[in-house]
Design an enzyme around this catalytic site. Structure first.
Site, PDB file in Angstrom:
ATOM      1  N   ASP A 157     -27.720  -5.271 -23.297  1.00 32.73           N
ATOM      2  CA  ASP A 157     -28.985  -5.509 -23.998  1.00 32.73           C
ATOM      3  C   ASP A 157     -30.141  -5.624 -23.005  1.00 32.73           C
ATOM      4  O   ASP A 157     -31.303  -5.750 -23.401  1.00 32.73           O
ATOM      5  CB  ASP A 157     -28.900  -6.712 -24.948  1.00 32.73           C
ATOM      6  CG  ASP A 157     -28.557  -8.003 -24.249  1.00 32.73           C
ATOM      7  OD1 ASP A 157     -28.396  -8.006 -23.010  1.00 32.73           O
ATOM      8  OD2 ASP A 157     -28.450  -9.036 -24.942  1.00 32.73           O
ATOM      9  N   SER A 158     -29.850  -5.523 -21.700  1.00 30.66           N
ATOM     10  CA  SER A 158     -30.912  -5.373 -20.706  1.00 30.66           C
ATOM     11  C   SER A 158     -31.740  -4.139 -21.039  1.00 30.66           C
ATOM     12  O   SER A 158     -32.855  -3.985 -20.522  1.00 30.66           O
ATOM     13  CB  SER A 158     -30.315  -5.245 -19.291  1.00 30.66           C
ATOM     14  OG  SER A 158     -29.312  -4.253 -19.265  1.00 30.66           O
ATOM     15  N   ASP A 175     -23.049  -4.513 -25.598  1.00 30.61           N
ATOM     16  CA  ASP A 175     -23.411  -5.900 -25.899  1.00 30.61           C
ATOM     17  C   ASP A 175     -23.618  -6.110 -27.387  1.00 30.61           C
ATOM     18  O   ASP A 175     -24.244  -5.279 -28.058  1.00 30.61           O
ATOM     19  CB  ASP A 175     -24.747  -6.235 -25.207  1.00 30.61           C
ATOM     20  CG  ASP A 175     -24.564  -6.974 -23.904  1.00 30.61           C
ATOM     21  OD1 ASP A 175     -23.579  -7.720 -23.764  1.00 30.61           O
ATOM     22  OD2 ASP A 175     -25.427  -6.810 -23.025  1.00 30.61           O
ATOM     23  N   LYS A 220     -19.157  -7.140 -25.676  1.00 27.98           N
ATOM     24  CA  LYS A 220     -19.472  -8.311 -24.859  1.00 27.98           C
ATOM     25  C   LYS A 220     -20.440  -9.208 -25.634  1.00 27.98           C
ATOM     26  O   LYS A 220     -21.290  -8.705 -26.374  1.00 27.98           O
ATOM     27  CB  LYS A 220     -20.105  -7.881 -23.525  1.00 27.98           C
ATOM     28  CG  LYS A 220     -20.577  -9.038 -22.652  1.00 27.98           C
ATOM     29  CD  LYS A 220     -20.902  -8.601 -21.241  1.00 27.98           C
ATOM     30  CE  LYS A 220     -22.310  -8.127 -21.012  1.00 27.98           C
ATOM     31  NZ  LYS A 220     -23.374  -9.097 -21.351  1.00 27.98           N
ATOM     32  N   GLU A 271     -22.527 -13.305 -25.192  1.00 24.34           N
ATOM     33  CA  GLU A 271     -22.853 -14.398 -24.272  1.00 24.34           C
ATOM     34  C   GLU A 271     -22.423 -15.748 -24.834  1.00 24.34           C
ATOM     35  O   GLU A 271     -22.702 -16.057 -25.993  1.00 24.34           O
ATOM     36  CB  GLU A 271     -24.379 -14.422 -24.026  1.00 24.34           C
ATOM     37  CG  GLU A 271     -24.880 -13.173 -23.337  1.00 24.34           C
ATOM     38  CD  GLU A 271     -26.384 -13.218 -23.089  1.00 24.34           C
ATOM     39  OE1 GLU A 271     -27.034 -14.260 -23.327  1.00 24.34           O
ATOM     40  OE2 GLU A 271     -26.917 -12.182 -22.652  1.00 24.34           O
ATOM     41  N   GLU A 326     -22.995 -14.526 -14.452  1.00 22.96           N
ATOM     42  CA  GLU A 326     -24.355 -14.176 -14.020  1.00 22.96           C
ATOM     43  C   GLU A 326     -25.037 -15.383 -13.402  1.00 22.96           C
ATOM     44  O   GLU A 326     -25.114 -16.462 -14.016  1.00 22.96           O
ATOM     45  CB  GLU A 326     -25.159 -13.658 -15.229  1.00 22.96           C
ATOM     46  CG  GLU A 326     -26.585 -13.264 -14.824  1.00 22.96           C
ATOM     47  CD  GLU A 326     -27.258 -12.293 -15.771  1.00 22.96           C
ATOM     48  OE1 GLU A 326     -26.686 -11.958 -16.828  1.00 22.96           O
ATOM     49  OE2 GLU A 326     -28.386 -11.863 -15.443  1.00 22.96           O
TER      50      GLU A 326
HETATM   51  O1  KIV Z   1     -27.328  -6.640 -20.556  1.00 22.97           O
HETATM   52  C1  KIV Z   1     -26.851  -6.412 -19.442  1.00 22.97           C
HETATM   53  O2  KIV Z   1     -27.200  -5.453 -18.768  1.00 22.97           O
HETATM   54  C2  KIV Z   1     -25.857  -7.329 -18.933  1.00 22.97           C
HETATM   55  C3  KIV Z   1     -25.446  -7.185 -17.493  1.00 22.97           C
HETATM   56  C4  KIV Z   1     -26.504  -7.724 -16.627  1.00 22.97           C
HETATM   57  C5  KIV Z   1     -24.162  -7.822 -17.213  1.00 22.97           C
HETATM   58  O3  KIV Z   1     -25.411  -8.196 -19.627  1.00 22.97           O
END
Ligand code: KIV
Length: 255
Positions: free
Chosen positions: A43-44, A82, A110, A112, A180
């Site tokens: 989600d970056s 994510d 993934k 959080e 992280e």
């Molecule tokens: O969203 C993302 O790119 C991430 C990575 C930094 C692990 O969660």
């Protein structure tokens, strides 16, 4: 040979590996051709592709759209995505959205958090969907925490919480967990107490099973901000600017 979750499990304690984010077809294809074994539609993307100030504006539709493009480049790498902010508030919602990601091409998902999202993690795993955790600094919570990207595990309570969360995720069946901005000694401790779950560090020191980076940071494609722990290997942003300027100069006399 195609990389699977089982391939990665076999690497625990044997060999380090790298994982990178991907958001589109050419990016994913280039990284796959380079031999990167794990790709993440993170989600970056909200920050480095869509121009938001943090990850909280990213939606399921955003992730699905980019994941489909990445999945079209599928080669050897394991591809995951994510679950974005507020997409896994209950076990039922987590399962529904994780299934959407799998349908769009994800081989793992993934999310959080630690013990507070265990019911969601268990529900996702009960569907047979491989799960990657994310502990330490949680970008989806950064606004709630006052907008600061803070290092985690600095005091004893923080260290213990991280260890408990990591062990709980491992016990639930997560195959890997991003750490992280965790202090390097605590990241090393998590790696050694988790005998099955792989740790993927980002800004958490060298003692993790693997390392993960935002690709734009690695290749200098988001030159307005680079985290302190990344040394870009190329400066793509500068190359784009100068290619555009060279081209303009070739069109316009005395540019
Ligand atoms: O969203 C993302 O790119 C991430 C990575 C930094 C692990 O969660």
């Amino acid at each position: 040979m195609k990389i699977t979750v089982e391939t990665l499990r076999g690497w625990k304690g044997c060999r380090p590996f790298g994982a990178l984010t991907a958001y589109d077809y050419p990016g994913a294809r280039l990284l796959d051709e380079a031999g990167v074994p794990v790709l993440l539609v993170g989600d970056s993307l909200g920050m480095v592709v869509l121009g938001h100030p943090d990850t909280t504006a990213v939606t399921m539709d955003d992730i699905v759209h980019h994941l489909r493009a990445v999945a079209r480049a599928r080669g050897r790498a394991l591809i995951g995505a994510d679950l974005p902010y507020k997409a896994y508030e209950t076990p039922a919602q987590a399962v529904c959205n994780a299934r959407r990601l799998v349908e769009a091409g994800a081989e793992y998902v993934k999310a959080e958090g630690g013990q507070e999202i265990l019911p969601q993690v268990r529900a996702i795993l009960a569907e047979g969907i491989p799960f990657m955790g994310h502990l330490g600094m949680l970008p989806q919570h950064v606004v709630e925490e006052g907008g600061k990207y803070r290092i985690k595990g600095r005091d004893e309570a923080g260290r213990q919480r991280l260890l408990d969360d990591a062990l709980a995720l491992e016990e639930a069946g997560a195959f890997a967990c991003v750490l992280e901005l965790v202090t390097p000694p605590v990241a090393a401790e998590i790696r050694s107490v988790c005998s099955r779950m792989l740790t993927l560090g980002i800004g958490s020191g060298p003692d993790c099973d693997g390392q993960i980076l935002v690709t734009h940071d690695l290749v200098g494609a988001f030159p307005w901000f680079t985290p302190k722990f990344v040394e870009p290997r190329v400066r793509t942003g500068e190359s784009i600017r100068s290619a555009a300027q060279d081209w303009l100069a070739s069109l316009i006399p005395n540019y």
